[in-house]
Write an enzyme that holds these catalytic residues in place. Structure first.
Site: not given
Ligand code: 3HC
Ligand code: NAI
Length: 694
Positions: A57, A99, A119, A96
């Site tokens: 998400a 998912e 998450e 997500g």
């Molecule tokens: N939402 C918004 N922005 C995100 C994001 C997300 N889910 N994931 C990454 N970004 C952004 C980062 O803030 C960063 O932004 P910036 O360049 O402006 O600082 C950019 O994307 C690149 O991210 P990274 O520097 O972390 O890039 P990497 O290549 O090192 O890593 C990744 C990529 C493994 C995808 C890592 O970004 C990550 O772990 N992201 C989060 C994944 C996550 O937690 N997903 C679950 C979200 S909650 C959800 O899905 C709820 C659902 O169940 C309803």
């Protein structure tokens, strides 16, 4: 959507990580709806552009009003599709994103891909059916593992779990098209239709699982809710399970821990944004590293570089010290090997990258040399003068000093622009934090090189300015002062420790003092002079040192310890000593409440943090939070001290500081000018960071 024969290819393109923002959700929903009645379409493939499948998400949308369609509706639509849908996964299918993938009817992936439900690390739980669908595909144990750890799972495991149907080496789109070409309307496999057998997954099973994670998840809100969701996947039908997941998701999302952990996620991604550094700033190549000193810190620092495959030479004064230092390193690696986290070959490979020497000549080809000798300016001077003689032109010279002035150290060389602080934390091979201390003359490319290097050696590198104790240790000092004052004013050491343990710190300040050695603060105070610290706070501790009780290493300190034990035990002798010292200092002891202990400790941290920020010693409030959570065990679910200040309300913090100043005097409690400014403008530290980022 693009037709490839009778296959509809839905391409998601939302850089950088294809987060499921409103545009992606609505695009998926519209296209899935459209293809239901489109006679041209037999099968659909969902694939992503760029470096990854959908990584979750859009966290930036959290806390804002939802723009329909929500993700749960989108994944339900995909699952309900009357045409088979294939997810084609590369990069990371996370949260997500996974998912979405598991609501598709088939999954094909590149062998390099990873899946995960991270998450929990953001203080929430998979809220688009992940907790109900994953157990149906991967089984209960694997799902608990994935959901509670949030770890990235590789394709070998994901295939074995039954989450991925086919793994390919390359040409993902072609492979997905070929796979999709074999499918017909009969191949619609809805994950929600899979019946989960209650089997052994009864109350006792979940009670056992809860016990197994209790220590690791202490204080965290989301993990228990994650377990409840998986429990629901076993005990309720699919629809009721989804409803339960929704309720618990909302509970997590509205808990302050979610905001704190999401703050930490973005904070960590901010640290490498340094004013004056761009992609174009030249970086220096770091192929060989030298370390001076193979003591507590030197050995651990060396391990970081060996782990990253960088050749490292460690210098000591005497062979015995060198042998001792390198043997500690070997023992550390071998212990990791015994735990199954390194192979023997890896241990040898890393040891092979480490060389010991007694001669500075062996450092002449190093690109970076880090000094970790005794914390004495006279010795640092000798070392840096020598380094200036032997180091090659363009080599970076760094000091691991905890407190000494980096600019003074730089002045011992004729190349101050190549000097900076690289302050590792103990144990240096384990702790994630690295303070990168920018001297007045440090060249921007030297700084940029070290900021990049921190990532390479898997540290969180936070840039700090030159001041006593930099960011972390400077804030620690008033925190310890207040904890020790609380004791002399009436609280017991164990009461102080308990308050901070309950807050979420891994150890209380009294137990930490015993562990670090009471003599360290004692010596530091002697060199400072009595006028420069709060004597009432520390005289009682110094009496303990005078008794020969220097903490854990002497078997007694503020606490007593049973032979061979590290468990602190309250000691009546010390209770007596504290009472006597209070009387001597003219302090009439009183009931110091738990609330007061916590409030003073936290306000002391916040006020010093705000001074550091106001003086430009840290670039962002969130950098300070990163320092505290990664270097000092501050609970991430509280988001670090500056985020905690925002949670309390900066105006409230200011009021309380003013009240403390009026009661106790301005010496320690004058509110930091930045707090006053923010409070009067009705702003938070997050506002301050946002404004400065523009
Ligand atoms: N939402 C918004 N922005 C995100 C994001 C997300 N889910 N994931 C990454 N970004 C952004 C980062 O803030 C960063 O932004 P910036 O360049 O402006 O600082 C950019 O994307 C690149 O991210 P990274 O520097 O972390 O890039 P990497 O290549 O090192 O890593 C990744 C990529 C493994 C995808 C890592 O970004 C990550 O772990 N992201 C989060 C994944 C996550 O937690 N997903 C679950 C979200 S909650 C959800 O899905 C709820 C659902 O169940 C309803
Ligand atoms: P230590 O006493 O364990 O090790 C210092 C080592 O340096 C010893 O092995 C000694 O033989 C060697 N040494 C002394 N003078 C030398 C010289 N002229 N040339 C080569 N080697 C020499 O000390 P520790 O704890 O490793 O601290 C080193 C530095 O790291 C200090 O500046 C300290 O403030 C800093 N530091 C220490 C932390 C800790 O928790 N111990 C944490 C962060 C920083």
């Amino acid at each position: 959507m693009e037709m490839k024969g009778d296959i509809a290819v839905l391409r998601v393109n939302n850089p950088p990580v294809n987060a499921l923002s409103y545009s992606v959700r609505s695009g998926l929903a519209e296209n899935i709806a459209a293809l239901q009645d489109d006679d041209r379409v037999k099968v659909a493939v969902v694939i992503c552009e760029g470096r990854t499948f959908m990584a979750g998400a859009d966290i930036k949308e959290f806390g804002k009003p939802l723009q329909e369609p929500g993700l749960p509706d989108v994944v339900d639509m995909i699952e309900a599709s009357n045409k088979p849908v294939v997810a084609a996964i590369h990069g990371t299918a996370l949260g997500g994103g996974l998912e979405v993938a598991i609501s598709c009817h088939h999954r094909i992936a590149l062998s390099s891909a990873k899946i995960g439900l991270p998450e929990v690390k953001l203080g929430i739980l998979p809220g688009a059916g992940g907790t109900q669908r994953l157990p149906r595909l991967a089984g209960v144990e694997n799902s608990l593992d994935a959901i509670l750890s949030g770890r990235h799972v590789g394709m070998k495991e994901a295939s074995a779990w039954g989450v991925v149907d086919k793994v390919v080496e390359d040409d993902l789109l072609d492979a997905a098209l070929a796979y999709a070409g074999t499918l017909s309307a009969d191949d619609i496999r809805r994950t929600g239709d899979i019946k989960l057998d209650k089997g052994k997954y009864d109350d006792a099973f979940f009670a056992g699982f809860r016990k197994s994670i209790a220590r690791k998840t202490k204080g965290y809100f989301a993990p228990e809710r994650c377990v409840q969701c998986v429990e629901a996947s076993v005990n309720l039908d699919f629809k009721a399970g989804l409803m339960r997941e929704r309720e618990l998701f909302i509970e997590c999302q509205s808990n302050p821990q979610a905001r704190a952990l999401q703050h930490m996620f973005f904070a960590e991604r901010q640290i490498s944004r340094i004013p004056g550094i761009t992609k174009e700033t030249p970086r220096l190549p770091i192929k060989k590293v030298g370390i001076i000193g193979a003591g507590t810190m030197g050995g651990g620092i060396a391990m970081n570089f060996a782990n990253a495959g960088i050749e490292t030479t460690v210098l000591e004064l005497e062979q015995a010290a060198l042998d001792r230092g390198l043997s500690v390193v070997r023992r550390n690696y071998e212990n990791t090997m015994k735990k199954g986290r390194l192979t023997e070959a890896q241990v040898e490979e890393r040891m092979g990258l480490l060389t010991g020497t007694l001669s500075y000549d062996d450092l002449s080809d190093c690109d970076l040399i880090i000094e970790a000798v005794f914390e004495k300016m006279e010795i640092k001077k000798i070392v840096f003068e020598k380094l200036d003689e032997v180091a090659k032109e363009g080599a970076i010279l760094a000091s691991n000093t905890s407190y000494l002035d980096i600019d003074d150290i730089a002045s011992f060389t004729k190349r101050p622009e190549y000097v900076l602080g690289l302050h590792f934390f103990s144990p240096a091979n384990v702790m994630r934090l690295l303070e990168i201390v920018r001297g007045a003359k440090t060249d921007v490319s030297v700084l940029a090189t070290c900021v990049d290097l921190a990532k390479k050696i898997r540290k969180v590198g936070v840039v700090a300015g030159v001041c006593h104790g930099f960011i972390g240790n400077r804030m620690l000092s008033p925190y310890f002062r207040e904890a020790s004052l609380a004791v002399i004013e009436g609280a017991s050491p164990e009461a102080v420790d308990k308050v901070l343990l309950d807050f979420g710190m891994p150890m209380g300040p009294m137990a930490v003092s015993d562990m670090a050695g009471l003599d360290i603060g004692y010596m530091n105070r002697q060199s400072m002079g009595r006028e420069n610290y709060e004597t009432a706070a520390f005289d009682w501790m110094d009496r303990i040192v005078d008794m020969g009780r220097k903490g854990l290493k002497t078997g007694a300190g503020v606490y007593a310890y049973d032979e061979g034990s590290r468990v602190p035990k309250p000691d009546p002798e010390i209770t007596q000593l504290i009472a006597e010292e209070a009387e001597k200092a003219g302090i009439s002891r009183r009931d110091v409440s738990d609330d007061e202990i916590l409030e003073r400790s936290m306000l002391a941290l916040i006020n010093e943090g705000a001074k550091i920020l106001g003086e430009g010693m840290a670039y962002r409030a969130s950098d300070i939070d990163i320092v505290y959570c990664n270097g000092y065990g501050y609970p991430p679910y509280r988001g670090g001290p500056m985020h905690y200040a925002d949670y309390l309300g900066v105006d409230k913090v200011y009021e309380k500081l003013c009240a403390l100043r009026d009661e106790k005097g301005p010496r320690w409690w004058e509110p930091a000018p930045l707090i006053e400014k923010l409070a009067k403008a009705g702003k938070s530290f997050a506002d301050y960071d946002r404004q400065n980022a523009q």
